[in-house]
Scaffold this active site. Structure first.
Site, mmCIF file in Angstrom:
data_model
loop_
_atom_site.group_PDB
_atom_site.id
_atom_site.type_symbol
_atom_site.label_atom_id
_atom_site.label_comp_id
_atom_site.label_asym_id
_atom_site.label_seq_id
_atom_site.Cartn_x
_atom_site.Cartn_y
_atom_site.Cartn_z
ATOM 1 N N ASP A 189 0.886 -1.003 -0.033
ATOM 2 C CA ASP A 189 0.109 0.118 -0.123
ATOM 3 C C ASP A 189 1.002 1.243 0.113
ATOM 4 O OD1 ASP A 189 -1.609 2.089 0.597
ATOM 5 O OD2 ASP A 189 -2.541 1.245 2.364
ATOM 6 N N CYS A 243 -5.834 10.075 -14.799
ATOM 7 C CA CYS A 243 -6.764 10.024 -15.934
ATOM 8 C C CYS A 243 -8.241 10.552 -15.692
ATOM 9 C CB CYS A 243 -6.704 8.864 -16.847
ATOM 10 S SG CYS A 243 -7.390 7.351 -15.721
HETATM 11 C C1 LIG Z 1 -4.200 4.612 -12.827
HETATM 12 S S1 LIG Z 1 -3.875 2.954 -12.222
HETATM 13 C C2 LIG Z 1 -2.259 2.611 -12.613
HETATM 14 C C3 LIG Z 1 -1.915 2.737 -13.994
HETATM 15 C C4 LIG Z 1 -0.371 2.348 -14.192
HETATM 16 N N1 LIG Z 1 0.356 3.331 -13.563
HETATM 17 C C5 LIG Z 1 -0.080 2.147 -15.669
HETATM 18 O O1 LIG Z 1 0.542 3.263 -16.431
HETATM 19 O O2 LIG Z 1 -0.267 1.176 -16.144
HETATM 20 C C6 LIG Z 1 -3.671 2.997 -10.469
HETATM 21 C C7 LIG Z 1 -3.360 1.748 -9.788
HETATM 22 O O3 LIG Z 1 -2.966 1.991 -8.508
HETATM 23 C C8 LIG Z 1 -3.459 0.867 -7.621
HETATM 24 N N2 LIG Z 1 -3.485 1.426 -6.282
HETATM 25 C C9 LIG Z 1 -4.668 1.949 -5.767
HETATM 26 N N3 LIG Z 1 -4.296 2.305 -4.368
HETATM 27 C C10 LIG Z 1 -3.040 1.838 -4.403
HETATM 28 C C11 LIG Z 1 -2.144 2.025 -3.208
HETATM 29 N N4 LIG Z 1 -2.797 2.772 -1.949
HETATM 30 N N5 LIG Z 1 -1.081 1.706 -3.050
HETATM 31 C C12 LIG Z 1 -0.418 1.160 -4.211
HETATM 32 N N6 LIG Z 1 -1.430 0.848 -5.303
HETATM 33 C C13 LIG Z 1 -2.610 1.359 -5.270
HETATM 34 C C14 LIG Z 1 -4.480 0.319 -8.312
HETATM 35 O O4 LIG Z 1 -4.844 -1.102 -7.949
HETATM 36 C C15 LIG Z 1 -4.298 0.602 -9.891
HETATM 37 O O5 LIG Z 1 -3.561 -0.625 -10.289
#
Ligand SMILES: C[S@@+](CC[C@H](N)C(=O)[O-])C[C@H]1O[C@@H](n2cnc3c(N)ncnc32)[C@H](O)[C@@H]1O
Length: 446
Positions: free
Chosen positions: A312, A384
């Site tokens: 996280d 996004c």
């Molecule tokens: C917008 S997507 C990222 C897309 C990625 N950077 C790409 O370019 O392929 C956001 C990601 O953040 C993850 N996420 C959400 N909260 C998070 C947290 N507290 N710590 C780590 N990852 C997290 C989600 O599961 C998701 O896979």
């Protein structure tokens, strides 16, 4: 979803009805059960043309469902019984074909009625009657609904129209319209873009370079990845042009330590690794199941991250080794309102109360990750989303509590300045709606 699966029959007419049946099953799953459209589409056993038709019918119906539901309400003498959800979805698929596609009306009606296998005669009569009547009165019926409100005209929920109206008082309607235009299929070319474009032309696939992103190529027509020249060999990835701007903003250098804090499915991570092969990039992802997506991305491209961490990002004590990062990318979870043209199900799946909850998570990510940056290091915040509540308001609030942080978002030939960052609106220069803000930590005192 198993109940929705059935092998496609052989004859053309039956296959056409099977596609409508599957489209209505997917639409119903999105509208009535809250499924993501991609997860609800059942392509099994369909040939390439039927797969493309299924995708178009389901995506288009979901895109226009708010408008089509209003048209349907007007056409029905009395409401459908509440349990007839699939029937409602099928009627919407029928109305979509007659409103927004070039499918000849007689073919659309007969294939849609034919999708009612096992249904009683009343349902066939109803679908036949409603669609034929709409076919005769189409322009008038649509105009009546469109004149009622911008939300119906552009097929968005009221709350989102209000939020975009507040965020973009001058061009909110253009933002709504852009979200309804089917997007290009955009690729990130690794290596020589001109040579790749020549290869596409030789293969008879129309494509063009996107100006704003140096490696981006936009294809006019959707193709399954298996049909993309060089995909299996890792010559290209599917990635929107706006997403391709991240690597140049993070601009890692060989030898630097970089954190990609919200990493799955790994599109920007792969770009960072291509950008600076000598950098040590640590990728963190909170959802265990999505780590496999990152591995798949990297394996296909022959890349390796410094570390792939299931963790996280708002609680770095559990995974950070204490060594500061030179660069951090926070590609935050967001509403996805900038990518509605690719994922029209977002119109139905998001709720107004999601936005403050997302903004709180986005702020928490910035606060938790900022201390991991070395003095003089750079953090890039990205979403996004096109909602100021997730973009300039989040970053501005963070900066108010962190007076040492400096805004370092560059001038650019894409997007527009918006608070501490830049906002790209959907469709601009062929790209998705995105927000980027670059922040730099103060240098250590001498
Ligand atoms: C917008 S997507 C990222 C897309 C990625 N950077 C790409 O370019 O392929 C956001 C990601 O953040 C993850 N996420 C959400 N909260 C998070 C947290 N507290 N710590 C780590 N990852 C997290 C989600 O599961 C998701 O896979």
């Amino acid at each position: 979803m198993g109940a929705r699966t059935r092998k496609a029959p052989r004859t053309g007419a039956d296959a056409g009805s099977e596609v409508r049946r599957r489209a209505s099953a997917a639409v119903s799953a999105v509208l009535h059960e809250g499924w993501r459209l991609e997860a609800a589409l059942d392509y099994e056993g369909l040939g390439q043309a039927d797969r493309a038709l299924l995708r178009e019918l389901a995506t288009g119906t979901v895109r226009w469902a708010v408008r089509l539901r209003a048209v349907l309400d007007d056409l029905l003498d009395r409401s459908l019984p509440r349990k007839e959800k699939r029937l409602e979805a099928l009627l919407l698929v029928g109305l979509h074909q007659l409103s927004h596609t070039g499918i000849p009306p007689y073919a659309a009606v007969s294939a849609t009625v034919g999708a009612l296998t096992g249904k009683q005669a009343w349902a066939r009569r109803l679908v036949n009657g409603v669609l034929r009547r709409f076919g005769r009165e189409r322009d008038d019926r649509l105009a009546r609904v469109d004149n009622r409100s911008p939300a119906l005209r552009h097929a968005y929920p009221d709350w989102l129209v209000e939020a975009l109206g507040a965020g973009y008082p001058e061009n909110w309607e253009a933002v709504l319209a852009a979200g309804n235009r089917p997007p290009p299929l955009t690729l990130r070319v690794r290596g020589d873009r001109s040579a790749y474009l020549e290869g596409l032309a030789a293969a008879g696939i129309p494509g063009s370079a996107l100006d704003a992103a140096p490696g981006a190529v936009a294809l006019e027509e959707f193709l399954p990845v298996g049909a993309l020249p060089g995909f299996a060999e890792g010559r290209v990835s599917v990635q929107d042009g706006a997403a391709q701007l991240a690597a140049a903003l993070v601009a890692p250098r060989p030898g630097e330590r970089v954190l990609d804090a919200c990493s799955a499915p790994g599109g920007k991570l792969a770009h960072l690794l291509d950008w600076a092969p000598g950098a040590e990039v640590v990728a963190v992802e909170a959802e265990a199941g999505r780590l496999a997506r990152i591995r798949e991305t990297l394996d296909r491209l022959g890349l390796e991250a410094g570390a792939l961490v299931h963790g996280d990002a708002t609680a770095p004590a559990a995974w950070w080794d204490g060594r500061p990062f030179d660069r951090i990318l926070v590609d935050a979870p967001c509403s996805g309102t900038g990518v509605i043209r690719r994922h029209p199900d977002i119109k139905h799946l998001r709720r107004p109360e999601d936005i403050p909850a997302l903004a709180a998570r986005q702020g928490a990510l910035l606060e938790a990750l900022w201390p991991l940056l070395r003095p003089g290091g750079r953090l890039v915040y990205a979403t996004c989303s096109v909602l100021p509540a997730e973009n300039r308001e989040v970053v501005t609030a963070f900066l108010e509590g962190e007076p040492g942080a400096r805004t370092a978002t560059p001038e650019a030939d894409w997007g527009r300045p918006d608070g501490p960052g830049r906002q790209i609106l959907p469709g601009e220069q062929g790209m998705d709606g995105f927000y980027y803000a670059c922040l730099e930590a103060p240098e250590a005192a001498a």
